[in-house]
Enzyme design. Structure first.
Site, PDB file in Angstrom:
ATOM      1  N   GLU A 182       9.679  12.819  49.810  1.00 57.32           N
ATOM      2  CA  GLU A 182      10.383  11.660  49.243  1.00 57.32           C
ATOM      3  C   GLU A 182       9.989  10.320  49.854  1.00 57.32           C
ATOM      4  O   GLU A 182      10.791   9.675  50.549  1.00 57.32           O
ATOM      5  CB  GLU A 182      11.894  11.831  49.412  1.00 57.32           C
ATOM      6  CG  GLU A 182      12.486  12.918  48.565  1.00 57.32           C
ATOM      7  CD  GLU A 182      14.011  12.872  48.544  1.00 57.32           C
ATOM      8  OE1 GLU A 182      14.605  12.051  49.251  1.00 57.32           O
ATOM      9  OE2 GLU A 182      14.605  13.671  47.815  1.00 57.32           O
ATOM     10  N   GLU A 192      14.156  20.587  45.593  1.00 57.32           N
ATOM     11  CA  GLU A 192      15.558  20.455  46.030  1.00 57.32           C
ATOM     12  C   GLU A 192      16.423  20.222  44.810  1.00 57.32           C
ATOM     13  O   GLU A 192      16.053  19.466  43.905  1.00 57.32           O
ATOM     14  CB  GLU A 192      15.768  19.250  46.962  1.00 57.32           C
ATOM     15  CG  GLU A 192      15.233  19.391  48.349  1.00 57.32           C
ATOM     16  CD  GLU A 192      15.445  18.132  49.199  1.00 57.32           C
ATOM     17  OE1 GLU A 192      16.461  17.429  49.008  1.00 57.32           O
ATOM     18  OE2 GLU A 192      14.590  17.883  50.049  1.00 57.32           O
TER      19      GLU A 192
HETATM   20  C1  BG6 Z   1      17.090  14.518  49.771  1.00 55.91           C
HETATM   21  C2  BG6 Z   1      16.476  14.799  51.113  1.00 55.91           C
HETATM   22  O1  BG6 Z   1      16.931  13.164  49.502  1.00 55.91           O
HETATM   23  O2  BG6 Z   1      18.454  14.674  49.625  1.00 55.91           O
HETATM   24  C3  BG6 Z   1      17.292  15.716  51.999  1.00 55.91           C
HETATM   25  O3  BG6 Z   1      15.179  15.295  50.970  1.00 55.91           O
HETATM   26  C4  BG6 Z   1      18.737  15.298  51.918  1.00 55.91           C
HETATM   27  O4  BG6 Z   1      16.775  15.640  53.290  1.00 55.91           O
HETATM   28  C5  BG6 Z   1      19.209  15.513  50.490  1.00 55.91           C
HETATM   29  O5  BG6 Z   1      19.588  15.917  52.817  1.00 55.91           O
HETATM   30  C6  BG6 Z   1      20.660  15.177  50.291  1.00 55.91           C
HETATM   31  O6  BG6 Z   1      20.913  13.877  50.722  1.00 55.91           O
HETATM   32  P1  BG6 Z   1      22.167  13.535  51.594  1.00 55.91           P
HETATM   33  O7  BG6 Z   1      21.958  12.143  52.050  1.00 55.91           O
HETATM   34  O8  BG6 Z   1      23.309  13.677  50.669  1.00 55.91           O
HETATM   35  O9  BG6 Z   1      22.187  14.553  52.704  1.00 55.91           O
END
Ligand code: BG6
Length: 474
Positions: free
Chosen positions: A164, A377
């Site tokens: 990202e 993800e």
């Molecule tokens: C993504 C990242 O942007 O979102 C992760 O790659 C991150 O590392 C995930 O944890 C969720 O984001 P957050 O800020 O809600 O933990």
């Protein structure tokens, strides 16, 4: 339509070193920018990744549980400073051995490792020299990647260079809530550019090895950009938002060049683009990725920018329930985020919109053809606790995942070259700035218990069944 994906589809979950490993000062590891930040007074909430999910000591348990949950792949990242603890370039054998053990454990269960080389944590010494903003970042990153390729070779079939770039650059250099806490649109552009070049130089190193059984890609977070009104002004805002959120990454890494309308627009916005060098563009043109990783949480709605929207900024929600302002962007004279308040939002003000995974995959097919895509993800943030029966009933997460997965299966059935899906996250873990209250895991971690007890959530069992029911030949 058979409602099933191909038999070799990769089904798994994801995590990242700083968020899950802990062991921040063990095994010869050097300091990272996140260690430095979390131990400084800038860390207002006081949470750190010092222990996190303690994957460093409990990886065997976590990998076994993933395998028992029907997963045939795991995504995790390597901590740069576990491999190269300081500026001397001397390799830390203990760090290398840790990841070799993790890889062996994956092998034992037939789990395909998908390994990210940089997931937000860079060496503290490099941060002190200007970090991503210093052009030497690209060369230092390529040197580190070379060491990783040498050490692990084809033990890793899927290498991801950087996680990202957009989100990392925006949070670190525009909003400034991630280290090094800078707020500057000029810095944002320079940093983004250096990260693209770091990726390109890492790909050059990777190709020198001529691996037969390993591929290299990048992970981007595509927020498919949509508009609520179809007018010429809205369509201009949509294109500009797409440039800002997606195309300045996906075009160079897939097509080898920046979009034609990007640099003129940046100049018009007062950005000094002299950091763009012809020799870099020439190098970029020679690199390509084997696959694209797509983190997919939500879409982005754009509308035309208005004077009263103010200066360029990204407004995250790191407060959770109770924060009034919705998550969103303002890019002066380009676009401003729009919101459809009819759709469900999570407690952090993020729209839940399952069809975005379908729209995103269709968009990639249209713009980039049949490049293999992994959803690296996708996950549902929740406040959670153990219920009286000792279990975690995360029905909301199950509904969320089912929504996104059904659209993914449909896209695959309609010819999108999507080859895997990773739920974020394997276990609960540290959420950047939010700490530990914001949970995403398929497995709950009782942070109060001495042994950081793991409890599979309802979604863990549900995911196992979904995989069985939706894979050909299962
Ligand atoms: C993504 C990242 O942007 O979102 C992760 O790659 C991150 O590392 C995930 O944890 C969720 O984001 P957050 O800020 O809600 O933990």
């Amino acid at each position: 339509m058979n409602n099933k994906v191909k038999h070799d589809f990769l089904w798994g979950s994801a995590s990242a070193a700083y968020q899950c490993e802990g062991g921040w000062n063990e095994g010869g590891k050097g300091l990272s920018n996140w260690d430095q930040f979390c131990h400084s007074e800038k860390n207002k909430k006081g949470f750190t990744g010092d222990v996190a999910a303690d994957f460093y000591h409990r990886y065997k348990e976590d990998i076994r549980m993933a395998a028992e949950g029907g997963q045939n792949t795991l995504r995790f990242s390597i901590s740069w400073t576990r491999i190269l603890p300081d500026q001397s370039g001397k390799v830390n054998e203990e760090g290398v051995n840790f990841y070799k053990d993790v890889l062996l454990e994956c092998k034992k269960y037939g789990i395909t490792p998908n390994v990210t080389l940089l997931h937000y944590d860079i060496p503290a010494w490099l941060e002190d020299m200007g970090g991503y903003r210093n052009p030497i970042f690209a060369d230092e990153f390529a040197k580190y990647c070379k060491v990783v390729f040498e050490q692990f070779g084809e033990l890793i079939p899927l290498y991801v260079t950087i996680n990202e770039i957009t989100h990392n650059a925006i949070c670190s250099y525009l909003t400034g809530h991630y280290p090094p806490n800078i707020h500057s649109t000029q810095a944002l552009c320079e940093v983004g550019y250096n990260m693209i070049m770091a990726h390109a130089k890492a790909v050059v190193e990777f190709r020198k090895f001529n691996f037969k059984n390993s591929q290299v890609g990048i992970v981007h977070t595509t927020n498919t950009v949509q508009i609520l009104k179809d007018t010429p002004e809205y369509r201009i805002a949509q294109r500009r938002c797409d440039l800002f959120k997606n195309k300045w990454i996906t075009d160079p890494v897939i097509l080898g060049k920046f979009p034609d309308d990007l640099l003129p627009l940046l100049k018009e916005s007062g950005i000094d683009t002299s950091f763009v060098k012809q020799e870099d563009l020439d190098l970029l043109a020679t690199t390509h990725i084997d696959f694209l990783g797509q983190n997919c949480y939500t879409r982005t709605l754009a509308r035309p920018y208005r004077e009263e929207d103010g200066e360029t900024n990204y407004y995250p929600n790191n407060v959770g329930a109770g924060q009034k302002r919705l998550e969103g962007y303002v890019v002066k004279n380009w676009f401003t985020s729009d919101h459809d308040l009819n759709n469900p939002m999570n407690a952090w003000g993020r729209e839940e919109y399952p069809k975005t995974v379908y729209d995103m995959l269709m968009g990639i097919k249209k713009d980039y053809g049949d490049i293999p895509v992994y959803i690296t993800e996708n996950g549902c943030a929740m406040y959670e606790k153990v219920e009286e029966d000792g279990k975690i009933h995360d029905q909301r997460r199950i509904d969320f995942m089912k929504g996104y997965l059904d659209w993914l299966v449909k896209a695959e059935n309609e010819g999108c070259n999507v080859k895997g899906y990773y739920a974020w996250s394997t276990t609960d873990c540290y959420s950047w700035i939010n700490g530990y209250e914001k949970r995403y895991g398929l497995v709950y971690i009782d942070y109060e218990s001495e042994d950081l007890k793991r409890i599979p959530k309802d979604s863990y069992y549900w995911f196992k069944d979904y995989i069985k029911e939706h894979t050909e030949g299962e």
